[in-house]
Every structure is written in structure tokens, then in C-alpha cells.
Write a protein that holds these residues in place. Structure first.
Motif, PDB file in Angstrom:
ATOM      1  N   LEU A  40      -7.817   4.102  43.159  1.00  0.00           N
ATOM      2  CA  LEU A  40      -7.929   5.587  43.625  1.00  0.00           C
ATOM      3  C   LEU A  40      -6.939   5.864  44.597  1.00  0.00           C
ATOM      4  N   ARG A  41      -6.779   4.773  45.573  1.00  0.00           N
ATOM      5  CA  ARG A  41      -5.567   4.964  46.702  1.00  0.00           C
ATOM      6  C   ARG A  41      -4.037   5.372  46.202  1.00  0.00           C
ATOM      7  N   GLN A  42      -3.940   4.435  45.152  1.00  0.00           N
ATOM      8  CA  GLN A  42      -2.587   4.740  44.558  1.00  0.00           C
ATOM      9  C   GLN A  42      -2.363   5.801  43.826  1.00  0.00           C
ATOM     10  N   GLN A  43      -3.360   6.334  43.101  1.00  0.00           N
ATOM     11  CA  GLN A  43      -3.410   7.393  42.382  1.00  0.00           C
ATOM     12  C   GLN A  43      -2.971   8.594  43.356  1.00  0.00           C
ATOM     13  N   GLU A  44      -3.820   8.598  44.379  1.00  0.00           N
ATOM     14  CA  GLU A  44      -3.592   9.761  45.267  1.00  0.00           C
ATOM     15  C   GLU A  44      -2.041   9.652  45.910  1.00  0.00           C
ATOM     16  N   ARG A  45      -1.579   8.325  46.009  1.00  0.00           N
ATOM     17  CA  ARG A  45      -0.117   8.440  46.606  1.00  0.00           C
ATOM     18  C   ARG A  45       0.893   8.739  45.595  1.00  0.00           C
ATOM     19  N   GLU A  47       0.131  10.961  43.431  1.00  0.00           N
ATOM     20  CA  GLU A  47       0.396  12.524  43.301  1.00  0.00           C
ATOM     21  C   GLU A  47       1.063  13.207  44.496  1.00  0.00           C
ATOM     22  N   VAL A  48       0.788  12.420  45.670  1.00  0.00           N
ATOM     23  CA  VAL A  48       1.839  13.031  46.653  1.00  0.00           C
ATOM     24  C   VAL A  48       3.257  12.798  46.239  1.00  0.00           C
ATOM     25  N   GLU A  50       4.738  12.863  43.389  1.00  0.00           N
ATOM     26  CA  GLU A  50       5.107  13.676  42.374  1.00  0.00           C
ATOM     27  C   GLU A  50       5.164  15.061  43.021  1.00  0.00           C
ATOM     28  N   HIS A  51       4.128  15.426  43.988  1.00  0.00           N
ATOM     29  CA  HIS A  51       4.458  16.943  44.523  1.00  0.00           C
ATOM     30  C   HIS A  51       5.615  16.863  45.605  1.00  0.00           C
TER      31      HIS A  51
END
Length: 111
Positions: A40-45, A47-48, A50-51
């Protein structure tokens, strides 16, 4: 016949090395939860990142494609020094490989 299938099923469960769902070891459950949290932490990172990638300005990029006619055409640009060097290096490598292939063919015809 049913007893045979029950025995086969029991033997399969015992030989598979997996425990029934309610009998998992606490350390395995803790490791699984830690891995889920890490994912989950890696997915959030990601996403950041990519943004941020979408917001980043293009560095030293021109909307025009390079061409040898760059200074004479309004739709193209001239090659940079780095692009010229990379092109020359690519062509030199291609010529060297072709020469090796020619010599290889000539050597095979001798024998």
C-alpha cells in the motif's frame, strides 16, 4: 467409495504443507500484514510520482523533430551536438559489424 475420496482429500491436504485457514501461525499472519502495508505504501508513492511526472516541465525539449534540414524548415530543428555524436557512433558501429560479417563470409568461402 466416499471413504476413499475422503482419504484422498485428507492426504492431499496433509501433503500440501498448508495449514487450514484457522490454524495459520501468528508470525505468518504478521508477515502477511506487513507485506500488505508495504504494498500500500509503494502504491501511494507510485501515485505521487505519476502525479509529479505529469506536472514536470519538459527539459530541453523542442516541439519540433530533428532534421538535417532543421534551419531551412519551419517544422523541424537542427540536430544537437549530442544527437550528432550518437548518430555517428551508431553508424560507425553498424559499418564495423558489416565489415566483420563480410570478412566472416569470405573466410567461410576459403574452406
Amino acid at each position: 467409495m466416499v471413504k476413499r475420496w475422503v482419504r484422498v482429500l485428507a492426504l492431499t491436504i496433509l501433503c500440501s504443507g498448508e495449514s487450514p485457514p484457522g490454524l495459520a501461525e501468528p508470525s505468518t499472519v504478521a508477515r502477511l500484514q506487513a507485506l500488505k502495508a508495504k504494498v500500500l505504501r509503494q502504491q501511494e508513492r507510485l501515485e505521487v510520482l505519476e502525479h509529479a511526472k505529469q506536472r514536470r516541465l519538459p527539459f530541453m525539449r523542442s516541439p519540433y523533430s530533428p532534421s538535417i534540414y532543421g534551419e531551412y524548415s519551419p517544422d523541424t530543428r537542427a540536430y544537437t551536438a549530442q544527437e550528432n555524436f550518437e548518430g555517428a557512433l551508431t553508424h560507425s558501429w553498424l559499418i564495423l559489424c558489416a565489415m566483420l560479417a563480410f570478412f566472416m563470409q569470405a573466410g567461410m568461402t576459403v574452406f
